[in-house]
Design a protein around this motif. Structure first.
Motif, PDB file in Angstrom:
ATOM      1  N   LYS A  26      -2.890  -1.122   0.607  1.00 12.00           N
ATOM      2  CA  LYS A  26      -2.060  -1.444   1.749  1.00 12.00           C
ATOM      3  C   LYS A  26      -1.680  -2.908   1.653  1.00 12.00           C
ATOM      4  O   LYS A  26      -2.517  -3.756   1.349  1.00 12.00           O
ATOM      5  N   ALA A  27      -0.419  -3.223   1.910  1.00 12.13           N
ATOM      6  CA  ALA A  27       0.054  -4.589   1.748  1.00 12.13           C
ATOM      7  C   ALA A  27       1.151  -4.891   2.761  1.00 12.13           C
ATOM      8  O   ALA A  27       1.755  -3.980   3.334  1.00 12.13           O
ATOM      9  N   ASP A  28       1.393  -6.170   2.977  1.00 13.52           N
ATOM     10  CA  ASP A  28       2.525  -6.585   3.794  1.00 13.52           C
ATOM     11  C   ASP A  28       3.751  -6.685   2.906  1.00 13.52           C
ATOM     12  O   ASP A  28       3.677  -7.203   1.786  1.00 13.52           O
ATOM     13  N   PHE A  29       4.870  -6.193   3.405  1.00  8.92           N
ATOM     14  CA  PHE A  29       6.106  -6.238   2.630  1.00  8.92           C
ATOM     15  C   PHE A  29       7.270  -6.445   3.581  1.00  8.92           C
ATOM     16  O   PHE A  29       7.500  -5.631   4.482  1.00  8.92           O
ATOM     17  N   ALA A  30       8.006  -7.523   3.403  1.00  4.74           N
ATOM     18  CA  ALA A  30       9.183  -7.826   4.219  1.00  4.74           C
ATOM     19  C   ALA A  30       8.866  -7.772   5.708  1.00  4.74           C
ATOM     20  O   ALA A  30       9.660  -7.278   6.505  1.00  4.74           O
ATOM     21  N   GLY A  31       7.702  -8.286   6.069  1.00  3.73           N
ATOM     22  CA  GLY A  31       7.326  -8.326   7.472  1.00  3.73           C
ATOM     23  C   GLY A  31       6.831  -7.014   8.035  1.00  3.73           C
ATOM     24  O   GLY A  31       6.612  -6.886   9.240  1.00  3.73           O
ATOM     25  N   GLU A  32       6.644  -6.020   7.180  1.00  2.00           N
ATOM     26  CA  GLU A  32       6.212  -4.688   7.611  1.00  2.00           C
ATOM     27  C   GLU A  32       4.908  -4.321   6.899  1.00  2.00           C
ATOM     28  O   GLU A  32       4.601  -4.822   5.823  1.00  2.00           O
ATOM     29  N   LYS A  33       4.152  -3.426   7.512  1.00  2.00           N
ATOM     30  CA  LYS A  33       2.983  -2.859   6.847  1.00  2.00           C
ATOM     31  C   LYS A  33       3.477  -1.798   5.873  1.00  2.00           C
ATOM     32  O   LYS A  33       4.299  -0.954   6.224  1.00  2.00           O
ATOM     33  N   ALA A  34       2.967  -1.842   4.667  1.00  2.00           N
ATOM     34  CA  ALA A  34       3.466  -0.941   3.630  1.00  2.00           C
ATOM     35  C   ALA A  34       2.330  -0.456   2.754  1.00  2.00           C
ATOM     36  O   ALA A  34       1.209  -0.973   2.792  1.00  2.00           O
ATOM     37  N   TYR A  35       2.637   0.575   1.969  1.00  2.00           N
ATOM     38  CA  TYR A  35       1.749   1.026   0.901  1.00  2.00           C
ATOM     39  C   TYR A  35       2.325   0.494  -0.401  1.00  2.00           C
ATOM     40  O   TYR A  35       3.540   0.466  -0.597  1.00  2.00           O
ATOM     41  N   LEU A  36       1.440   0.073  -1.294  1.00  2.55           N
ATOM     42  CA  LEU A  36       1.869  -0.443  -2.587  1.00  2.55           C
ATOM     43  C   LEU A  36       1.131   0.304  -3.688  1.00  2.55           C
ATOM     44  O   LEU A  36      -0.100   0.365  -3.688  1.00  2.55           O
ATOM     45  N   ILE A  37       1.889   0.873  -4.609  1.00  4.93           N
ATOM     46  CA  ILE A  37       1.317   1.530  -5.784  1.00  4.93           C
ATOM     47  C   ILE A  37       1.491   0.598  -6.968  1.00  4.93           C
ATOM     48  O   ILE A  37       2.606   0.163  -7.273  1.00  4.93           O
ATOM     49  N   LYS A  38       0.387   0.287  -7.629  1.00  5.73           N
ATOM     50  CA  LYS A  38       0.407  -0.542  -8.836  1.00  5.73           C
ATOM     51  C   LYS A  38      -0.021   0.327 -10.007  1.00  5.73           C
ATOM     52  O   LYS A  38      -1.033   1.022  -9.921  1.00  5.73           O
ATOM     53  N   ALA A  39       0.729   0.279 -11.085  1.00  7.59           N
ATOM     54  CA  ALA A  39       0.373   1.103 -12.240  1.00  7.59           C
ATOM     55  C   ALA A  39       0.739   0.392 -13.528  1.00  7.59           C
ATOM     56  O   ALA A  39       1.667  -0.422 -13.566  1.00  7.59           O
ATOM     57  N   THR A  40      -0.007   0.700 -14.581  1.00 10.54           N
ATOM     58  CA  THR A  40       0.336   0.248 -15.919  1.00 10.54           C
ATOM     59  C   THR A  40       0.397   1.465 -16.825  1.00 10.54           C
ATOM     60  O   THR A  40      -0.236   2.497 -16.546  1.00 10.54           O
ATOM     61  N   PHE A  41       1.170   1.348 -17.913  1.00  7.74           N
ATOM     62  CA  PHE A  41       1.397   2.486 -18.794  1.00  7.74           C
ATOM     63  C   PHE A  41       1.132   2.097 -20.248  1.00  7.74           C
ATOM     64  O   PHE A  41       1.116   0.925 -20.608  1.00  7.74           O
ATOM     65  N   SER A  42       0.940   3.114 -21.060  1.00  9.54           N
ATOM     66  CA  SER A  42       0.569   2.900 -22.457  1.00  9.54           C
ATOM     67  C   SER A  42       1.656   2.190 -23.264  1.00  9.54           C
ATOM     68  O   SER A  42       1.384   1.636 -24.322  1.00  9.54           O
ATOM     69  N   ASP A  43       2.897   2.201 -22.775  1.00 10.76           N
ATOM     70  CA  ASP A  43       3.966   1.494 -23.486  1.00 10.76           C
ATOM     71  C   ASP A  43       4.019   0.018 -23.127  1.00 10.76           C
ATOM     72  O   ASP A  43       4.899  -0.705 -23.580  1.00 10.76           O
ATOM     73  N   GLY A  44       3.063  -0.438 -22.298  1.00 12.70           N
ATOM     74  CA  GLY A  44       2.993  -1.849 -21.953  1.00 12.70           C
ATOM     75  C   GLY A  44       3.680  -2.214 -20.658  1.00 12.70           C
ATOM     76  O   GLY A  44       3.612  -3.370 -20.229  1.00 12.70           O
ATOM     77  N   LYS A  45       4.319  -1.252 -20.012  1.00 14.39           N
ATOM     78  CA  LYS A  45       5.035  -1.550 -18.786  1.00 14.39           C
ATOM     79  C   LYS A  45       4.110  -1.575 -17.563  1.00 14.39           C
ATOM     80  O   LYS A  45       3.075  -0.909 -17.525  1.00 14.39           O
ATOM     81  N   THR A  46       4.539  -2.358 -16.568  1.00 12.83           N
ATOM     82  CA  THR A  46       3.866  -2.432 -15.276  1.00 12.83           C
ATOM     83  C   THR A  46       4.843  -1.966 -14.207  1.00 12.83           C
ATOM     84  O   THR A  46       6.043  -2.240 -14.298  1.00 12.83           O
ATOM     85  N   MET A  47       4.340  -1.273 -13.189  1.00 11.48           N
ATOM     86  CA  MET A  47       5.193  -0.807 -12.097  1.00 11.48           C
ATOM     87  C   MET A  47       4.548  -1.141 -10.758  1.00 11.48           C
ATOM     88  O   MET A  47       3.362  -0.908 -10.556  1.00 11.48           O
ATOM     89  N   PHE A  48       5.326  -1.729  -9.859  1.00  6.60           N
ATOM     90  CA  PHE A  48       4.937  -1.915  -8.470  1.00  6.60           C
ATOM     91  C   PHE A  48       5.917  -1.102  -7.622  1.00  6.60           C
ATOM     92  O   PHE A  48       7.137  -1.173  -7.837  1.00  6.60           O
ATOM     93  N   GLU A  49       5.385  -0.359  -6.657  1.00  7.83           N
ATOM     94  CA  GLU A  49       6.236   0.474  -5.812  1.00  7.83           C
ATOM     95  C   GLU A  49       5.760   0.361  -4.367  1.00  7.83           C
ATOM     96  O   GLU A  49       4.633   0.722  -4.046  1.00  7.83           O
ATOM     97  N   TRP A  50       6.642  -0.151  -3.495  1.00  6.26           N
ATOM     98  CA  TRP A  50       6.320  -0.315  -2.081  1.00  6.26           C
ATOM     99  C   TRP A  50       6.917   0.833  -1.280  1.00  6.26           C
ATOM    100  O   TRP A  50       8.068   1.235  -1.512  1.00  6.26           O
ATOM    101  N   ILE A  51       6.171   1.329  -0.317  1.00  7.61           N
ATOM    102  CA  ILE A  51       6.644   2.388   0.569  1.00  7.61           C
ATOM    103  C   ILE A  51       6.413   1.919   1.997  1.00  7.61           C
ATOM    104  O   ILE A  51       5.275   1.622   2.388  1.00  7.61           O
ATOM    105  N   LEU A  52       7.459   1.830   2.784  1.00  7.86           N
ATOM    106  CA  LEU A  52       7.352   1.359   4.159  1.00  7.86           C
ATOM    107  C   LEU A  52       8.246   2.182   5.067  1.00  7.86           C
ATOM    108  O   LEU A  52       9.173   2.854   4.599  1.00  7.86           O
ATOM    109  N   GLN A  53       7.954   2.140   6.361  1.00  7.15           N
ATOM    110  CA  GLN A  53       8.712   2.928   7.323  1.00  7.15           C
ATOM    111  C   GLN A  53       9.281   2.028   8.404  1.00  7.15           C
ATOM    112  O   GLN A  53       8.593   1.169   8.945  1.00  7.15           O
ATOM    113  N   LYS A  54      10.564   2.230   8.704  1.00  4.19           N
ATOM    114  CA  LYS A  54      11.229   1.563   9.816  1.00  4.19           C
ATOM    115  C   LYS A  54      11.916   2.649  10.631  1.00  4.19           C
ATOM    116  O   LYS A  54      12.821   3.321  10.138  1.00  4.19           O
TER     117      LYS A  54
END
Length: 224
Positions: free
Chosen positions: A160-188
């Motif tokens: 759970k994280a703050d994002f753009a002044g809102e409470k949000a869920y944040l998914i952090k992931a890494t992959f075997s090809d070396g990439k990183t992904m951050f994904e925020w999910i929030l509701q307004k």
């Protein structure tokens, strides 16, 4: 170009998956764990402002040398749509058209290695199973489940994280090809918004404060 994980996200999300709820979780470190985990931790970030600090991104792509560049709001362009929100991305980023999802909203670095994705979901766009309630938590659970089941992921964590002044869920992931992904999910209101960034670890972490402080529903003003 390596396969982009966020290009497949909406397909996974719209399926009627039965997944475990994120829950409140323990207060643990927000950094990705060495092994995959779906436990949600509380992540505290600085309060958003309308002026993003200058950050440094080391952009490294296969077969090229690393290049360090600073990212600030002065070096960005504001992109998006009224129905999915707006965010600032580097000025040299361009529209990216995905062959499997041509109508979705993507922007990428010129080499197409780093990519950003915006989406929104209303209740009528998401199929609910018995007992499910539409909201940011449900969307976050489905996205988290999809990443967890990806055979190429090497670590995944939901916080759970703050994002753009809102409470949000944040998914952090890494992959075997070396990439990183951050994904925020929030509701307004009655709409759930998804903001994703995937690419080099340095680029993702550098753009994180820019995204956190610039995302909003106003086409002209960052953070509003």
């Amino acid at each position: 170009m390596m396969k982009n994980k966020i290009l497949l996200g909406s397909v996974t999300l719209l399926s009627a998956l039965m997944v475990a709820a994120c829950g409140n979780g323990e207060k643990k470190t927000a950094e990705p764990a060495a092994a995959p985990t779906t436990e949600v931790a509380k992540e505290t970030t600085a309060a958003p402002t309308t002026t993003a600090p200058t950050t440094t991104a080391k952009t490294t792509t296969p077969g090229t040398s690393s290049e360090t560049k600073k990212v600030s709001l002065e070096d960005t362009q504001r992109v998006g749509k009224d129905n999915i929100g707006y965010v600032n991305v580097p000025k040299d980023w361009v529209v990216f058209k995905a062959s499997n999802n041509p109508d979705n909203f993507y922007y990428s670095s010129p080499d197409q290695y780093n990519i950003m994705y915006l989406e929104s979901y209303s209740k009528d766009k998401v199929k609910l199973n018995d007992g499910e309630t539409f909201g940011a938590e449900l969307i976050a659970n489905r996205l988290l489940n999809g990443v967890k089941n990806d055979k190429e992921q090497t670590s995944v964590q939901g916080v759970k994280a703050d994002f753009a002044g809102e409470k949000a869920y944040l998914i952090k992931a890494t992959f075997s090809d070396g990439k990183t992904m951050f994904e925020w999910i929030l509701q307004k209101g009655d709409i759930v918004y998804v903001v994703s960034i995937e690419g080099t670890e340095d680029m993702v972490k550098s753009l994180r404060p820019v995204f956190e402080q610039s995302w909003g529903l106003n086409a002209k003003t960052p953070g509003q």
